[in-house]
Scaffold this motif. Sequence first.
Motif, PDB file in Angstrom:
ATOM      1  N   GLY A  17     -98.124 -25.254 -83.357  1.00 14.42           N
ATOM      2  CA  GLY A  17     -97.495 -25.416 -85.483  1.00 14.42           C
ATOM      3  C   GLY A  17     -98.814 -26.975 -85.611  1.00 14.42           C
ATOM      4  N   PHE A  18     -99.089 -27.754 -85.287  1.00 11.05           N
ATOM      5  CA  PHE A  18     -99.405 -28.690 -84.899  1.00 11.05           C
ATOM      6  C   PHE A  18    -100.737 -28.529 -85.731  1.00 11.05           C
ATOM      7  CE2 PHE A  18    -101.875 -32.872 -84.223  1.00 11.05           C
ATOM      8  CZ  PHE A  18    -101.141 -33.501 -85.438  1.00 11.05           C
ATOM      9  N   PHE A  19    -101.676 -27.922 -84.842  1.00 10.47           N
ATOM     10  CA  PHE A  19    -102.625 -27.749 -84.830  1.00 10.47           C
ATOM     11  C   PHE A  19    -103.392 -26.387 -86.329  1.00 10.47           C
ATOM     12  CE2 PHE A  19    -103.364 -29.382 -81.049  1.00 10.47           C
ATOM     13  CZ  PHE A  19    -104.437 -30.554 -80.656  1.00 10.47           C
ATOM     14  N   ALA A  20    -102.072 -25.523 -86.172  1.00  9.13           N
ATOM     15  CA  ALA A  20    -102.555 -24.713 -86.876  1.00  9.13           C
ATOM     16  C   ALA A  20    -102.031 -25.785 -88.836  1.00  9.13           C
ATOM     17  CB  ALA A  20    -100.876 -24.242 -87.144  1.00  9.13           C
ATOM     18  N   ALA A  21    -101.279 -26.671 -88.918  1.00  7.43           N
ATOM     19  CA  ALA A  21    -101.672 -27.339 -89.362  1.00  7.43           C
ATOM     20  C   ALA A  21    -102.849 -27.550 -89.916  1.00  7.43           C
ATOM     21  CB  ALA A  21     -99.707 -28.245 -89.506  1.00  7.43           C
ATOM     22  N   LEU A  22    -103.231 -29.068 -89.290  1.00  3.93           N
ATOM     23  CA  LEU A  22    -104.449 -29.269 -89.403  1.00  3.93           C
ATOM     24  C   LEU A  22    -105.623 -28.374 -89.190  1.00  3.93           C
ATOM     25  CD1 LEU A  22    -104.747 -31.688 -86.399  1.00  3.93           C
ATOM     26  CD2 LEU A  22    -103.859 -32.186 -88.663  1.00  3.93           C
ATOM     27  N   GLY A  23    -105.777 -27.189 -89.049  1.00  2.13           N
ATOM     28  CA  GLY A  23    -106.397 -26.039 -89.466  1.00  2.13           C
ATOM     29  C   GLY A  23    -105.952 -26.187 -90.902  1.00  2.13           C
ATOM     30  N   CYS A  24    -104.811 -25.601 -91.235  1.00  5.86           N
ATOM     31  CA  CYS A  24    -104.523 -25.639 -92.914  1.00  5.86           C
ATOM     32  C   CYS A  24    -105.097 -26.672 -93.379  1.00  5.86           C
ATOM     33  CB  CYS A  24    -103.399 -25.059 -92.825  1.00  5.86           C
ATOM     34  SG  CYS A  24    -102.407 -24.821 -94.780  1.00  5.86           S
ATOM     35  N   ALA A  25    -105.208 -27.774 -93.552  1.00  4.80           N
ATOM     36  CA  ALA A  25    -105.045 -29.257 -94.591  1.00  4.80           C
ATOM     37  C   ALA A  25    -106.248 -28.601 -93.974  1.00  4.80           C
ATOM     38  CB  ALA A  25    -104.259 -29.844 -94.098  1.00  4.80           C
ATOM     39  N   PRO A 234    -105.612 -20.118 -94.831  1.00  2.00           N
ATOM     40  CA  PRO A 234    -104.854 -21.069 -94.969  1.00  2.00           C
ATOM     41  C   PRO A 234    -103.307 -21.269 -95.008  1.00  2.00           C
ATOM     42  CG  PRO A 234    -106.501 -21.231 -96.646  1.00  2.00           C
ATOM     43  CD  PRO A 234    -107.364 -20.237 -96.027  1.00  2.00           C
ATOM     44  N   LEU A 235    -103.043 -20.013 -95.493  1.00  2.00           N
ATOM     45  CA  LEU A 235    -101.259 -19.488 -96.548  1.00  2.00           C
ATOM     46  C   LEU A 235    -101.078 -19.080 -94.846  1.00  2.00           C
ATOM     47  CD1 LEU A 235    -102.272 -18.251 -99.721  1.00  2.00           C
ATOM     48  CD2 LEU A 235    -101.049 -20.403 -99.265  1.00  2.00           C
ATOM     49  N   GLY A 236    -101.725 -18.112 -94.298  1.00  3.92           N
ATOM     50  CA  GLY A 236    -101.094 -17.894 -92.784  1.00  3.92           C
ATOM     51  C   GLY A 236    -100.814 -19.256 -91.964  1.00  3.92           C
ATOM     52  N   LEU A 237    -102.080 -20.093 -91.728  1.00  2.00           N
ATOM     53  CA  LEU A 237    -101.999 -20.860 -90.728  1.00  2.00           C
ATOM     54  C   LEU A 237    -100.557 -21.784 -91.507  1.00  2.00           C
ATOM     55  CD1 LEU A 237    -105.655 -22.137 -90.675  1.00  2.00           C
ATOM     56  CD2 LEU A 237    -104.226 -21.475 -88.282  1.00  2.00           C
ATOM     57  N   PHE A 238    -100.534 -22.067 -92.999  1.00  6.26           N
ATOM     58  CA  PHE A 238     -99.808 -22.705 -93.290  1.00  6.26           C
ATOM     59  C   PHE A 238     -98.082 -22.212 -92.920  1.00  6.26           C
ATOM     60  CE2 PHE A 238     -96.253 -23.982 -96.783  1.00  6.26           C
ATOM     61  CZ  PHE A 238     -96.180 -25.245 -96.514  1.00  6.26           C
ATOM     62  N   ALA A 239     -97.755 -20.968 -93.052  1.00  4.46           N
ATOM     63  CA  ALA A 239     -96.903 -19.849 -93.153  1.00  4.46           C
ATOM     64  C   ALA A 239     -96.093 -19.884 -90.849  1.00  4.46           C
ATOM     65  CB  ALA A 239     -96.589 -19.290 -93.030  1.00  4.46           C
ATOM     66  N   TYR A 240     -97.710 -20.234 -89.910  1.00  6.58           N
ATOM     67  CA  TYR A 240     -97.229 -20.125 -88.374  1.00  6.58           C
ATOM     68  C   TYR A 240     -96.809 -21.502 -88.506  1.00  6.58           C
ATOM     69  CZ  TYR A 240     -98.222 -19.583 -83.833  1.00  6.58           C
ATOM     70  OH  TYR A 240     -98.504 -19.761 -82.396  1.00  6.58           O
ATOM     71  N   LEU A 250     -95.189 -31.086 -91.434  1.00  2.33           N
ATOM     72  CA  LEU A 250     -96.134 -30.343 -91.951  1.00  2.33           C
ATOM     73  C   LEU A 250     -96.403 -31.502 -93.788  1.00  2.33           C
ATOM     74  CD1 LEU A 250     -96.158 -26.756 -92.207  1.00  2.33           C
ATOM     75  CD2 LEU A 250     -94.590 -26.884 -93.505  1.00  2.33           C
ATOM     76  N   GLY A 251     -95.777 -32.099 -93.966  1.00  2.00           N
ATOM     77  CA  GLY A 251     -95.946 -32.681 -94.925  1.00  2.00           C
ATOM     78  C   GLY A 251     -97.477 -33.556 -95.153  1.00  2.00           C
ATOM     79  N   LEU A 252     -96.654 -34.441 -94.043  1.00  2.00           N
ATOM     80  CA  LEU A 252     -97.990 -35.330 -93.452  1.00  2.00           C
ATOM     81  C   LEU A 252     -99.559 -34.921 -93.482  1.00  2.00           C
ATOM     82  CD1 LEU A 252     -98.240 -38.584 -93.189  1.00  2.00           C
ATOM     83  CD2 LEU A 252     -97.852 -38.224 -90.099  1.00  2.00           C
ATOM     84  N   THR A 253     -99.355 -33.474 -93.416  1.00  2.00           N
ATOM     85  CA  THR A 253    -100.674 -33.542 -92.613  1.00  2.00           C
ATOM     86  C   THR A 253    -101.480 -32.886 -94.025  1.00  2.00           C
ATOM     87  OG1 THR A 253     -99.681 -30.386 -91.625  1.00  2.00           O
ATOM     88  CG2 THR A 253    -100.778 -32.645 -89.670  1.00  2.00           C
TER      89      THR A 253
END
Length: 314
Positions: A17-25, A234-240, A250-253
């Motif tokens: 989830g953390f890496f997905a958040a980084l990928g999205c941002a 990006p939206l898919g990564l964010f949801a994941y 999530l907010g910080l990334t």
Amino acid sequence: MNLSAGDLFMKKNYEKGFFAALGCAGLWGILPIYWKSLIPIPSSTIIIYRILMIAVVCVIAARFKYSWSRIFSPLKDWRTSLKFFIAGLIVTSNWSIYIWAVNSGHIIQTSIGYYIEPLVVCIFGAIFFKEKLTVYKSTAVILAAASVIVILVHYGQVPGIALILATTFAIYSAIKKTVDQPPVISLLYETIFMAPIMLCVIVWLELHGAGALGVGESYQYFLLLLCGLATAIPLGLFAYAAQRTSMFVLGLTEYLSPTLALMLGIFLYKEPVDKVLIMAFGLIWIGLIFFSYGEFKSSKDSKSSENSQNVKAS
């Protein structure tokens, strides 16, 4: 200390989830390169294609996971349909202004907007949903307001692009808070009402030589057809990520995306920046530090309270 199988699974899930958040941002942060690569295709044409292609991508993605009846059943409620239609209009306005701003040399202002946006969301939360505005959030909002005043006094103009981007996305977030649908279906609802109109407009533009085919190169038209994926991934990564990490993480990334955009605006596209603008950014960043610390403290207190209740229950 050895972790149990369940703890290991949760840890790996959290890391994903953390890496997905980084990928999205990260993807959101470098999207200006993508939109810039479509010049000289007009921003209005890009927006029209984007609405249609998002709807196409979302229909395909939703169908992989849900039945047709599940996808379209919520639309039987006219109130839900109206909410999504309004949300679609607002987020389309946000996209339109963003893409126009990027392709018109205002990337730095878009980054200001997306730095301020979470703070505007907090204000809306306090006004419309009676959420508590803590000292940390209040301090962050005051500092963001101070940065806008600095820009206003120095340049003699309101940073309109930044404020409109932040406000429209905050309104969009407030509407989304009142509906509960999976991300891909939600995004589909926001575009499906406009997609048929956009298809007709595209056909008319292309037949009259005023569309993307008549203006851009062949490779640009191919890139344009990928704009639905550029939005959906990006939206898919964010949801994941939202399902596997804390709201704090999530907010910080998400601060990574306007930071990358800011760097692109300054170093790659050589947009003008002076000491006063840097000072305004400094006020926003200090505010975001307060905001982030407050969210971290709140998250920590919440976990402590939950652990305490679990101990009592056992």
